[in-house]
Design a protein around this motif. Structure first.
Motif, PDB file in Angstrom:
ATOM      1  N   GLY A 248       0.888  -1.246   0.009  1.00 42.80           N
ATOM      2  CA  GLY A 248      -0.039  -0.056  -0.010  1.00 42.80           C
ATOM      3  C   GLY A 248       0.717   1.266  -0.086  1.00 42.80           C
ATOM      4  N   PHE A 249       2.080   1.027   0.393  1.00 47.47           N
ATOM      5  CA  PHE A 249       2.806   2.487   0.275  1.00 47.47           C
ATOM      6  C   PHE A 249       2.995   3.096  -1.102  1.00 47.47           C
ATOM      7  CE2 PHE A 249       7.209   4.430   0.241  1.00 47.47           C
ATOM      8  CZ  PHE A 249       7.068   5.239   1.129  1.00 47.47           C
ATOM      9  N   LEU A 250       3.579   2.102  -2.163  1.00 47.04           N
ATOM     10  CA  LEU A 250       3.717   2.744  -3.493  1.00 47.04           C
ATOM     11  C   LEU A 250       2.282   3.190  -3.985  1.00 47.04           C
ATOM     12  CD1 LEU A 250       6.178   0.078  -4.883  1.00 47.04           C
ATOM     13  CD2 LEU A 250       6.554   2.337  -4.035  1.00 47.04           C
ATOM     14  N   ALA A 251       1.332   2.335  -3.864  1.00 48.91           N
ATOM     15  CA  ALA A 251      -0.143   2.830  -4.299  1.00 48.91           C
ATOM     16  C   ALA A 251      -0.201   4.070  -3.810  1.00 48.91           C
ATOM     17  CB  ALA A 251      -0.923   1.589  -3.994  1.00 48.91           C
ATOM     18  N   GLY A 252      -0.384   4.324  -2.320  1.00 46.26           N
ATOM     19  CA  GLY A 252      -0.627   5.326  -1.878  1.00 46.26           C
ATOM     20  C   GLY A 252       0.239   6.822  -2.543  1.00 46.26           C
ATOM     21  N   LEU A 253       1.450   6.460  -2.779  1.00 52.32           N
ATOM     22  CA  LEU A 253       2.308   7.649  -3.335  1.00 52.32           C
ATOM     23  C   LEU A 253       1.682   7.665  -4.586  1.00 52.32           C
ATOM     24  CD1 LEU A 253       5.812   6.505  -2.313  1.00 52.32           C
ATOM     25  CD2 LEU A 253       4.423   8.336  -1.513  1.00 52.32           C
ATOM     26  N   VAL A 254       1.612   6.823  -5.648  1.00 51.50           N
ATOM     27  CA  VAL A 254       0.877   6.910  -6.904  1.00 51.50           C
ATOM     28  C   VAL A 254      -0.428   7.591  -6.864  1.00 51.50           C
ATOM     29  CG1 VAL A 254      -0.011   5.660  -8.951  1.00 51.50           C
ATOM     30  CG2 VAL A 254       2.314   4.943  -7.722  1.00 51.50           C
TER      31      VAL A 254
END
Length: 452
Positions: A248-254
């Protein structure tokens, strides 16, 4: 020079896939060459292990003294399909016989276009894409920043704790670790800012969404979306310690980047081309970057890198604004096409996943009896262990050095990394056999016992 080939197969040498030590490591011939290096090569160019190689293939490196070493480094994730892989050797030989260089910007050639087409097909997302080819990972990262700035008309760049993006002036500014990459080489490029990464082992239970919110808060307060051209991140950090962010970290940044007209750049220099058990590490989380940077494993040992991304972003740079004399060299392009064929034809994405399963199982067994292994992490054939002082999570770089040195002496090439210098990383070529991999793990078991 002495050769160590046993038979020849189409396109390259076949070496006995065995650990064989006939001298100490390094041996006398390697020591002679190391003395010549000291006299001839700049001292700033270091070596992890001063063993000089005469031949390599599959999962072994054979040195000038006749020792056959197990390769768990792949030239830092470069020879992913194996050293001198048959299709790569044949393709390069044929291309060298035709022509070695014209400069694509002067008189172009088909193989550059074919590599771009393959990258547009293989990278995450089904949107219209464009690609541009360069020489090294750092050069490609710099061009990704140039493209993002041209597209957004903004200048700031955000990177993350523990990041490594290269050794050029801009990419040194983007890289986190001081020694050996940055010390004494400043001043560095400006308008580069650092945000906190999701580091599950050291994050006290902060999940991916919360870690993304923490990073975004820093970005908004210290940079401002109105100034920010790009967020650049390794989906799994390389030199920083093979850190896999929480889900979820990368998805949140995207998601935040999409809303705020910020280009999301995935630096997949070390993670790309089947290394992690997916063609690209972003695939594991279903993340689609705006731009993706690839290098290392792309061309089987020849210098090639690329930026691939959304057509409207890639086309923002003016004509003539991207390029370089050697970018997309025809030999490297031929090699890249052969690498892609090898990955797809030989099922190497699945092979990387199987290597990861084997290594993680062995390392978990080791960790169960050795509390100096604080964390085991990674994906596919990109696995690491973080070493700590027994009973704590305090980094132990001295132990890491001792374990690596002992493994080297026993004929197993392992690499270290991490901001704290306490991570052993494993990047075996996907051509390695299960038997060699198991033997390497046996030796690591012994080494950990010996270093208690």
């Amino acid at each position: 020079m002495t050769t160590f080939l046993t038979e020849t197969t189409t396109g390259g040498p076949a070496l006995p896939q065995e650990l064989r030590l006939v001298t100490e490591v390094p041996g006398p011939r390697s020591r002679e060459l190391q003395a010549r290096k000291s006299a001839a090569v700049a001292q700033g160019v270091g070596t992890t292990l001063p063993v000089y190689i005469a031949a390599a293939g599959g999962g072994v490196l054979v040195d000038v003294d006749g020792n056959s070493l197990i390769d768990l480094g792949s030239g830092i994730a470069v020879t992913t399909v194996g050293n001198s892989a048959p299709r790569v050797v044949t393709a390069v030989q044929e291309q060298a016989a035709a022509f070695t260089h014209t400069c694509f910007m002067v008189t172009p050639y088909e193989s550059y276009v074919a590599v771009a087409e393959a990258l547009n097909r293989l990278t995450p997302g089904d949107h219209q894409k464009r690609s541009a080819l360069f020489n090294s990972g750092a050069e490609a990262v710099e061009n990704a920043v140039k493209i993002a700035r041209s597209y957004t008309k903004k200048s700031a760049v955000v990177v993350f704790d523990h990041a490594y993006h290269g050794r050029t002036n801009l990419t040194m500014a983007m890289t986190a670790k001081n020694m050996p990459y940055k010390s004494g080489f400043g001043p560095f490029a400006s308008d580069v800012y650092r945000a906190p990464l999701s580091y599950p082992y050291r994050d006290s239970g902060i999940d991916g969404a919360a870690a993304a919110a923490r990073a975004i808060d820093v970005i908004e307060k210290q940079v401002g979306a109105e100034n920010l051209a790009a967020v650049v991140i390794e989906p799994i950090q390389g030199e920083g310690g093979f850190i896999v962010p929480a889900d979820g970290f990368l998805a949140g940044l995207v998601d935040w980047c999409r809303v705020n007209n910020v280009v999301f750049v995935a630096d997949e220099v070390q993670t790309g081309f089947a290394r992690t058990g997916a063609m690209f590490a972003c695939d594991h989380e279903g993340v689609v970057p705006d731009l993706i940077v690839s290098a290392k494993g792309i061309a089987g040992g020849l210098p090639l890198s690329a930026v691939t991304g959304r057509a409207e972003i890639m086309d923002a740079a003016h004509g003539g604004g991207l390029g370089g004399t050697y970018g997309g060299n025809p030999l490297a392009c031929a090699a890249a096409l052969a690498v892609i064929e090898t990955i797809e034809s030989d099922g190497l994405v699945e092979r990387a996943a199987a290597i990861g399963d084997l290594m993680v199982d062995r390392l978990k067994t080791l960790a169960a009896r050795d509390d100096r292994i604080g964390d085991i992490r990674g994906r596919g054939a990109m696995i690491a262990v973080e070493l700590v002082k027994a009973g704590t999570n305090e980094p132990d770089p001295d132990l890491t050095k001792r374990v690596a040195a002992a493994a080297h002496a026993r004929g197993v090439i392992v690499l270290t990394c991490g901001t704290y210098g306490n991570v052993l990383r494993f990047l075996p070529p996907l051509a390695i056999s299960d038997a060699l991999l198991a033997q390497a793990c046996d030796i690591l078991d012994d080494v950990f016992e010996e270093t208690r």
